[in-house]
Design a protein around this motif. Sequence first.
Motif, PDB file in Angstrom:
ATOM      1  N   ASP A  27       0.827  -1.209   0.000  1.00  0.00           N
ATOM      2  CA  ASP A  27       0.000   0.000   0.000  1.00  0.00           C
ATOM      3  C   ASP A  27       0.863   1.261   0.000  1.00  0.00           C
ATOM      4  O   ASP A  27       0.716   2.130  -0.849  1.00  0.00           O
ATOM      5  CB  ASP A  27      -0.934   0.019   1.207  1.00  0.00           C
ATOM      6  CG  ASP A  27      -2.048  -1.015   1.110  1.00  0.00           C
ATOM      7  OD1 ASP A  27      -2.407  -1.391  -0.025  1.00  0.00           O
ATOM      8  OD2 ASP A  27      -2.547  -1.442   2.159  1.00  0.00           O
ATOM      9  N   ARG A  49      -2.175   9.157   8.646  1.00  0.00           N
ATOM     10  CA  ARG A  49      -3.459   8.508   8.364  1.00  0.00           C
ATOM     11  C   ARG A  49      -4.384   9.427   7.578  1.00  0.00           C
ATOM     12  O   ARG A  49      -5.152   8.954   6.727  1.00  0.00           O
ATOM     13  CB  ARG A  49      -4.124   8.082   9.678  1.00  0.00           C
ATOM     14  CG  ARG A  49      -3.485   6.841  10.310  1.00  0.00           C
ATOM     15  CD  ARG A  49      -4.030   6.589  11.688  1.00  0.00           C
ATOM     16  NE  ARG A  49      -3.623   5.296  12.216  1.00  0.00           N
ATOM     17  CZ  ARG A  49      -3.723   4.956  13.496  1.00  0.00           C
ATOM     18  NH1 ARG A  49      -4.220   5.826  14.373  1.00  0.00           N
ATOM     19  NH2 ARG A  49      -3.334   3.756  13.898  1.00  0.00           N
ATOM     20  N   HIS A  93      -4.904   6.404   4.909  1.00  0.00           N
ATOM     21  CA  HIS A  93      -6.138   5.809   5.425  1.00  0.00           C
ATOM     22  C   HIS A  93      -5.860   5.392   6.859  1.00  0.00           C
ATOM     23  O   HIS A  93      -4.720   5.094   7.221  1.00  0.00           O
ATOM     24  CB  HIS A  93      -6.550   4.599   4.568  1.00  0.00           C
ATOM     25  CG  HIS A  93      -7.904   4.060   4.904  1.00  0.00           C
ATOM     26  ND1 HIS A  93      -8.099   3.091   5.875  1.00  0.00           N
ATOM     27  CD2 HIS A  93      -9.136   4.356   4.410  1.00  0.00           C
ATOM     28  CE1 HIS A  93      -9.394   2.815   5.949  1.00  0.00           C
ATOM     29  NE2 HIS A  93     -10.050   3.562   5.086  1.00  0.00           N
ATOM     30  N   LYS A  94      -6.913   5.332   7.658  1.00  0.00           N
ATOM     31  CA  LYS A  94      -6.714   4.992   9.073  1.00  0.00           C
ATOM     32  C   LYS A  94      -6.143   3.597   9.258  1.00  0.00           C
ATOM     33  O   LYS A  94      -5.530   3.306  10.291  1.00  0.00           O
ATOM     34  CB  LYS A  94      -8.017   5.131   9.846  1.00  0.00           C
ATOM     35  CG  LYS A  94      -9.120   4.187   9.397  1.00  0.00           C
ATOM     36  CD  LYS A  94     -10.386   4.423  10.209  1.00  0.00           C
ATOM     37  CE  LYS A  94     -11.501   3.467   9.793  1.00  0.00           C
ATOM     38  NZ  LYS A  94     -12.733   3.712  10.574  1.00  0.00           N
ATOM     39  N   SER A  95      -6.315   2.713   8.263  1.00  0.00           N
ATOM     40  CA  SER A  95      -5.779   1.360   8.360  1.00  0.00           C
ATOM     41  C   SER A  95      -4.345   1.248   7.862  1.00  0.00           C
ATOM     42  O   SER A  95      -3.738   0.181   7.973  1.00  0.00           O
ATOM     43  CB  SER A  95      -6.657   0.382   7.570  1.00  0.00           C
ATOM     44  OG  SER A  95      -6.615   0.684   6.180  1.00  0.00           O
ATOM     45  N   LYS A 101      -1.370   0.656  11.757  1.00  0.00           N
ATOM     46  CA  LYS A 101      -2.227   0.050  12.764  1.00  0.00           C
ATOM     47  C   LYS A 101      -1.655   0.248  14.170  1.00  0.00           C
ATOM     48  O   LYS A 101      -0.453   0.154  14.368  1.00  0.00           O
ATOM     49  CB  LYS A 101      -2.397  -1.446  12.479  1.00  0.00           C
ATOM     50  CG  LYS A 101      -3.180  -1.746  11.203  1.00  0.00           C
ATOM     51  CD  LYS A 101      -3.419  -3.227  11.053  1.00  0.00           C
ATOM     52  CE  LYS A 101      -4.262  -3.532   9.816  1.00  0.00           C
ATOM     53  NZ  LYS A 101      -5.625  -2.983   9.938  1.00  0.00           N
ATOM     54  N   ASN A 102      -2.555   0.501  15.102  1.00  0.00           N
ATOM     55  CA  ASN A 102      -2.181   0.583  16.512  1.00  0.00           C
ATOM     56  C   ASN A 102      -2.459  -0.758  17.183  1.00  0.00           C
ATOM     57  O   ASN A 102      -3.538  -1.325  17.014  1.00  0.00           O
ATOM     58  CB  ASN A 102      -2.977   1.687  17.209  1.00  0.00           C
ATOM     59  CG  ASN A 102      -2.734   1.711  18.700  1.00  0.00           C
ATOM     60  OD1 ASN A 102      -3.621   1.421  19.488  1.00  0.00           O
ATOM     61  ND2 ASN A 102      -1.519   2.042  19.100  1.00  0.00           N
ATOM     62  N   TRP A 107       2.856   0.594  17.197  1.00  0.00           N
ATOM     63  CA  TRP A 107       2.300   0.744  15.854  1.00  0.00           C
ATOM     64  C   TRP A 107       3.064  -0.115  14.853  1.00  0.00           C
ATOM     65  O   TRP A 107       4.237  -0.458  15.065  1.00  0.00           O
ATOM     66  CB  TRP A 107       2.375   2.203  15.414  1.00  0.00           C
ATOM     67  CG  TRP A 107       1.534   3.118  16.236  1.00  0.00           C
ATOM     68  CD1 TRP A 107       0.245   3.500  16.009  1.00  0.00           C
ATOM     69  CD2 TRP A 107       1.914   3.782  17.438  1.00  0.00           C
ATOM     70  NE1 TRP A 107      -0.204   4.341  16.986  1.00  0.00           N
ATOM     71  CE2 TRP A 107       0.805   4.544  17.882  1.00  0.00           C
ATOM     72  CE3 TRP A 107       3.091   3.807  18.191  1.00  0.00           C
ATOM     73  CZ2 TRP A 107       0.844   5.321  19.030  1.00  0.00           C
ATOM     74  CZ3 TRP A 107       3.124   4.584  19.338  1.00  0.00           C
ATOM     75  CH2 TRP A 107       2.011   5.336  19.746  1.00  0.00           C
ATOM     76  N   PRO A 156       0.901  -2.993   8.084  1.00  0.00           N
ATOM     77  CA  PRO A 156       0.628  -4.405   7.778  1.00  0.00           C
ATOM     78  C   PRO A 156       1.566  -4.935   6.695  1.00  0.00           C
ATOM     79  O   PRO A 156       2.048  -4.201   5.844  1.00  0.00           O
ATOM     80  CB  PRO A 156      -0.823  -4.372   7.270  1.00  0.00           C
ATOM     81  CG  PRO A 156      -1.380  -3.067   7.754  1.00  0.00           C
ATOM     82  CD  PRO A 156      -0.225  -2.118   7.797  1.00  0.00           C
TER      83      PRO A 156
END
Length: 219
Positions: A131, A198, A202-204, A207-208, A214, A217
């Motif tokens: 991503d 983010r 995007h918020k994803s 990841k927290n 953090w 992915p």
Amino acid sequence: MRILLVEDDPQIGAAIASALEDAGMAADWVTDGSAALASVDSGAFELMLLDIGLPKKDGLSVLKQIRQKRNAIPVIMITARDAVEDRIAGLDLGADDYLVKPFLIDELMARIRAVARRRSGSAQPQLSNGDITIDPASKAATYKNDALELTGKEYRLVHSLLLAPGRIYSREELEEKVYGWDEEVNSNAIEFLIHSLRKKTHKSAIKNVRGLGWMVPKA
């Protein structure tokens, strides 16, 4: 990327430190071997630029002690000594690369990127988790192929996360990788940077993991 520069020549050290910061890296500079050993023990650095001819403790002795402690920090030797024996000694003691003064800053930067790629297990010039993608040579960044405009600190944070997708970094680890010794760090500085990233992605995207830190992915 946070780099420890060990160089006793004030002009050379200032030039390299400035170039590293211009390239989006956090650079901390010490001028003798004893200070180098004390600094690297903190575990805050992702790479060391190590001169051989240092006061108090020469660079080869510093490198030997680091490797005896099983510290695997990548090390690029920088030195005025061009004898083959010195280069062999440094590499045999565990140096990852070697540069003889004088050298071009662009070559130093390319070698830093190459060593970082090898240590991350990737031969690719870019860092990506599928991503988010960054190009350490150009500092270009994208999210799902859309261009990202990152600040220097945002870039350092993303670079550190992308060196090991899936690995959880604590707040303290990220602070050490993003900020230099002379920078004041607010208690919520990392949260602020992640919130900003983010919003741009995007918020994803980051990841927290509650109570731990953090991560980005894996692909």
